[in-house]
Design a protein around this motif. Sequence first.
Motif: not given
Length: 350
Positions: A78-81, A120-126, A134-139, A142-153
């Motif tokens: 889904x994250x790469x759809x 929720x799709x979100x931008x990373x920290x720092x 595009x590769x920097x994005x995070x998923x 609704x509680x803020x637990x990261x589910x996908x992405x290479x960088x920390x949310x």
Amino acid sequence: MRKVYTAKDVREILAKGGSIPSDAILTPSAKDVLSEGGKLESPKLAAKPPSKEYTVPVKEYFWEPGKDPKTPAEIEKFFHSPKIEKLKSLIVDLGRRSYGKNYNDGNGGNFTVRVGDNLVLCTPTMISKGSMSVDDMCLVDMNGTQLAGKRKRTSEVLAHLAIMKRQPLAKACCHAHPPHATAFALAGKTPPRCVNPETEIFIGQVGLADYGTPGTQQMADKVGEIGATHDCVFMVNHGVMTWASDVETAFWKMENVEAHCFTSILAYQLGGPRKFSDADAEVLMKIRKSMGMLDKQDGLHYRECGLCDSNEENRTAVCAPKCSASASSAEAEELVEKITKMIISELDKQ
């Protein structure tokens, strides 16, 4: 002598049912008339263009309730759809635009888009919002637990989620530090009402959220409570948060409120912005409502005093959120009376 026939001559002869002599000398335009079959045709009217419905693009992301991906493999797919990749590209573009407008210093600011019941799709920290990919994005959920992405949310995603949990219309958020709007936030003030039609329609009453340490749940809850009834929130001593049904509109609101604050500051230097009437404001509120904007916020704050009749002292910076002028005046008069009696008493002793 053979006669020379012009296009006009040929038309007149044909109109009367006559014929052109075989030895006639014809001008090029006359030949063109005859090449049309020797018939006069009524002028052709311009073809009426087919009816077309002009629409406004729908930018809001829609998902099927109850169909969120569950397993790690499903989440990754889904994250790469294609639809999510398109959203990621839009966020990258908005980040560059925001950074280019001086809304985000260093790694400041962030974007979010709700893409599921609990996603929720979100931008990373720092990271600078001007250099994201595009590769920097995070998923996150609704509680803020990261589910996908290479960088920390981003840690400040909690404030975005706090608004989304309280306000179903908030499906995307934009946080930034635009200098003029943030100046109002640092001063703990909101910009004037009833001076800018666009701001009345797209922003309405700006909310003011008390300070909280960035990235904490305390800050998130304060922003969430105000954001539930205001689609633009000034975070005291921090920055600005806007939300909408889609992320680009959320960013547009950021642009709108920054421009409003900038021009308001200039207007104060010229003697203060000129306000329009309550009647004019009511018309703009109806337009706001017709566009699907949040329409209950103004009723919460202006039932008794109206939109634009706050006292002049408050109007230089912000329409008063509460009608407490009479109580304040009474307290002031009581204090003046006490001080006056004290002064007279001291003078009598002398």
